[in-house]
Design a protein around this motif. Structure first.
Motif: not given
Length: 904
Positions: A124, A128, A131, A233, A266-267, A269-270, A272, A275
């Motif tokens: 995870d 980071y 994407f 978002s 689009e939100d 991504p976590e 990143s 945010h």
């Protein structure tokens, strides 16, 4: 009479000469013939005669070759049946030795589960910002500045940097800037109550050209180009405009900025490093847009990202950026400091002004600069956790090997009988490898269950949202391969060890153990406890440093202070709100200021110099200048060392300054700074750079004790308090009473003054503690893994104790018959393993000492880790090991000696 090495060498060479050369079969034939020759020699037959007699029984060379051929045919014919037989026998053995099978499977399952959770965390962290399809070409511009007693690594740069880089360096394809002004109060056009939004940013229209954020509604080509338009978002759109399109709708920011939604994206991504939920363009007449047009290179308030062209060498580009400083920054500094200024003189005086590039994919784990959007991870912790995962898995495999060999005595006769009945050594090796693989597969299944149960706990510790990828076939394939590899690796030594037993010996009770000294097994246990002690020391160190931070004299009183946030929502009634709250009997004092001694609040620095000195680089001090009100020092519980605090009785205090002790030293004001003056540029040129013709001086009226206003990883720098307006927060010091009643009373006053604004608060001590949340999480995670490592290591020690007591059963029986007490036998067995733990302590201590000192180097203010910590870790490991050993030792010492000696 036994065979000598010369006899065995003769047999090996002779059989090879006769054509017995197939791997596996050759070893079995040699083993079988050697055993048969020994039996003949015990009847006083010479070696050579005994050997020829055995050969005759086989039919000499032709008989041996026929036997070899027959075995090969049977092997090929029965392979599938043999595999099924191996599995059945393996399951029977697991059930037969249920207790040891449970320990074996549990140890592996715990180790695999810990390793799996750590690997999910590492994967995870490493994902980071991946994407972004152009991630390998995106870089953030950093500034490193050392000047006036301050040393700053900034994740930000000046307003004109982006445009100038695009203009001067053809390798750069695009650039985008961000400007943060903190949180905003947001409501829809027909909304009555504001909602506080944290992730709001001002940016350029090139945002969607650089970052891979899909646009769901609106025209991406026209995004963020018109004044008053914004992009939001999907979650923000759903929040303010549920069940309808947000395009064309109005959002009002801070009750004054009316904006129209033109893009829904689009939100982010976590995984990143930012945010953003609301993007506002830096165009039009808004103050931020005007700041974005500044041509001043000395004010670094914008985060700048660049997209380089394909096949660009970023290192080479970074080298070229030295010319950017010479061409653009240097001349502006010269205008302020005098025409004789040069960058060569600036650097020769020990100053630094450098521009560097940080790869986008490195930001989360390798960037810890001033001006980060969010708290980043740490690549050091990735290496640390990966090492811990590997160690835990290795320890679990070591336990399996120790446990398997510990039970070897009970399986020795099984091996002997199988060999006498015709089993080849290769058969036995496959049998034991099958059993070890079955154990690992069972362990992996159980590990998945343990991981599913523990992941929520780990997520709360690490502030993550990790999940097992149940729907990913690759996940199961990886687990299966890992189970097979670990099963084979963990079972190699036991399988070869057990299959090497000679039937003639084991059936008589004479077990050839190999490695009789137990050196390898002892080394493995030492290795386990080295890791355990290291982790114990690490966990204690982290917690001691946190305790040191919490209890150190900070220079201010963080307890009993409530911070009312978003005070700007009270405008123009901030002062009346403060005055009304001060009438509460539970409130001792209050202050209005956006500057607080915790990270995440307002910060501002500027250059000052002692009045009477020339405004040149050598005389300048980079001073944190905080705008506070008259009651700030009292409310924060700061201590005035000399002079006085601000007072409403002295109107001249609006032109005064209170310095901290570090500031007095850097300005060289001596032992009596009161009444002395410091100067600064008070105006700006049209381009935003300081105007040397406009200078203002401030009189020092007090000296405040040094207080920590940033992390203890940094030294306290020069700071000045100025009596100016700043209404980010309203802080109140309250009496030690019912805090909830105080909160409720303040909230009632807030709702009267600002009925449509959200009331939010925090406590100063909690805000201070959040500065060290990463260290707190590290301490908890290290403690958890240290506990797991010790548990698994103790399982290994349990196995080794079982092995030793198994081999010394008859010795213990004889000692008891001769009058040895239970305590003396327990001490005899325990002493051997106690030595191993002591050896582990001696080896682990220097490793832990080096690691502890390396980690504490990150802190300018740190605790002292004395020898007591290492001794405590060693004693803890020794006590745990002693408790583990005691079960087997007492069990062996209290057993009936008649049972162990009845066959003698």
């Amino acid at each position: 009479m036994q065979l000598t090495n010369d006899h065995i060498d003769y047999i090996i060479k002779d059989l090879q000469y006769r054509g017995i050369v197939v791997d596996g079969i050759e070893e079995e034939m040699i083993d079988h013939i050697c055993s048969a020759v020994e039996v003949e020699m015990k009847h006083s037959v010479r070696f050579i005669d005994a050997y020829h007699h055995v050969l005759k029984s086989f039919g000499h060379t032709s008989g041996l070759l026929a036997t070899q051929k027959q075995i090969l045919q049977e092997e090929n014919h029965k392979a599938k049946n043999m595999l099924r037989n191996y599995i059945i026998i393996g399951l029977r053995n697991l059930r037969k030795q249920g207790f040891y099978s449970f320990i074996n499977i549990a140890g592996l399952a715990i180790g695999v589960s810990a390793c799996l959770i750590i690997m999910l965390f590492i994967i995870d962290e490493l994902q980071y910002d991946t994407f972004n399809t152009k991630a390998d070409r995106i870089y953030r511009v950093h500034n490193e500045i050392k000047f006036g007693g301050n040393y700053m690594h900034l994740a930000s740069s000046s307003a004109p940097t982006a445009h100038t880089l695009l203009q001067d360096y053809p390798e750069i394809q695009a650039a985008v800037r961000f400007r943060s002004y903190g949180s905003y109060l947001v409501k829809s056009e027909d909304g009555a109550i504001n909602i506080k939004e944290q992730n709001v940013i001002w940016t350029d229209s090139s945002f969607f050209n650089i970052f891979s954020v899909p646009v769901l509604e609106g025209n991406a080509a026209l995004a963020l180009k018109d004044p008053g338009c914004i992009a939001i978002s999907k979650r923000t759109a759903d929040k303010y405009f549920p069940n309808t399109s947000a395009i064309g709708k109005t959002l009002i920011l801070d009750n004054k900025y009316s904006t129209k939604v033109t893009i829904v994206y689009e939100d982010i991504p976590e995984a990143s490093h930012f945010h953003f939920d609301i993007l506002i363009p830096m165009v039009g007449d808004w103050p931020v847009a005007q700041e974005a047009q500044s041509t001043a290179y000395m004010s670094n308030n914008f985060q700048t990202y660049i997209l380089v062209k394909e096949n660009t060498d970023a290192k080479q580009l970074e080298t070229k950026l030295a010319g950017f400083i010479e061409t653009h920054v240097g001349p502006q500094i010269a205008q302020v400091l005098g025409n004789d200024f040069t960058m060569e003189k600036f650097r020769a005086a020990g100053n630094i002004y450098e521009i560097t590039l940080m790869p986008l994919l490195d930001i989360h784990l390798k960037s810890h600069q001033l001006g980060e959007f969010e708290n980043n991870g740490n690549i050091t912790y990735i290496y640390l956790f990966a090492t811990i995962a590997a160690f835990i898995l290795i320890i679990a495999c070591i336990n399996f090997m120790n446990m398997s060999t510990a039970r070897s005595a009970n399986r020795a006769k099984e091996v002997g009988v199988r060999k006498v009945m015709g089993s080849l050594r290769s058969h036995l090796i496959r049998q034991f490898l099958t059993e070890s693989t079955l154990i690992t597969i069972f362990s992996f299944f159980i590990a998945l269950g343990i991981s599913a149960l523990l992941l929520p706990i780990f997520n709360s510790l690490a502030l993550k949202d990790l999940h097992l990828p149940w729907s990913d076939p690759l996940f199961y394939g990886t687990l299966l391969v890992a189970a097979l590899v670990i099963g084979l690796m963990a079972g190699v030594y036991p399988s070869f060890f057990l299959s090497a037993f000679k039937p003639a010996h084991v059936l008589k009770g004479n077990i050839s153990l190999g490695m009789k000294s137990g050196l390898i097994r002892s080394a493995l246990v030492v290795f386990q406890f080295v890791i355990s002690i290291f982790l114990i020391v690490g966990a204690i160190t982290v917690n001691q440093q946190l305790n040191y931070i919490q209890n150190k004299n900070l220079g201010f009183e963080k307890d009993q202070v409530i911070i009312v946030q978003d005070a700007y929502a009270l405008r123009p009634n901030v002062q009346s709100f403060k005055d009304e709250v001060l009438r509460m009997t539970s409130i001792e004092s209050g202050s209005i200021s956006g500057y607080l001694p915790v990270e995440g609040t307002y910060r501002n620095d500027n250059v000052f110099w002692r009045e009477g000195n020339a405004a040149v680089a050598e005389n300048m001090v980079s001073l944190q200048n905080w705008s506070v009100d008259v009651d700030y020092v009292k409310t924060m519980g700061m201590k005035i060392k000399k002079g006085r605090a601000f007072s409403s009785d002295f109107p001249s205090d609006s032109s005064a300054v209170i310095l901290n002790e570090a500031g007095v030293i850097q300005f060289g004001l001596g032992d009596d700074p009161i009444g002395k003056r410091i100067s600064h540029f008070s105006g700006q040129k049209p381009d935003g750079s300081p105007d040397p013709s406009q200078v203002k001086s401030r009189t020092v009226i007090g000296v405040v004790e040094n207080f920590h206003f940033s992390s203890m990883k940094e030294s306290i720098s020069a700071l000045g308090l100025f009596m100016n307006s700043s209404d980010g927060f309203v802080s109140f010091r309250f009496k030690a009473s019912n805090a909830q009643e105080v909160i409720n009373d303040i909230e009632k006053i807030w709702k009267r003054v600002a009925p449509d604004q959200p009331f939010q608060y925090s406590f100063l001590n909690d805000d201070f503690g959040r500065m060290y949340s990463a260290e707190q999480r590290l301490g908890k995670i290290l403690g958890t893994f240290a506990t797991l490592a010790i548990i698994i290591a103790c399982l290994g020690l349990f196995a080794l104790t079982a092995f030793t007591t198994e081999q010394r059963t008859k010795e213990i029986g004889i000692r008891k018959v001769l009058g040895a007490s239970v305590s003396s036998i327990v001490m005899l067995l325990s002493r051997e393993f106690g030595k191993l733990v002591i050896i582990a302590f001696v080896l682990a201590s220097p490793i832990a000492w080096y690691s502890v000192n390396w980690w504490l180097q990150n802190y300018a203010y740190k605790t002292e880790i004395g020898i007591v910590v290492y001794i405590l870790a060693g004693i803890t490991a020794l006590l745990i090991a002693t408790l583990t050993i005691s079960y087997q030792s007492i069990r062996a010492a209290t057993s009936d000696p008649v049972k162990s000696l009845k066959n003698e």
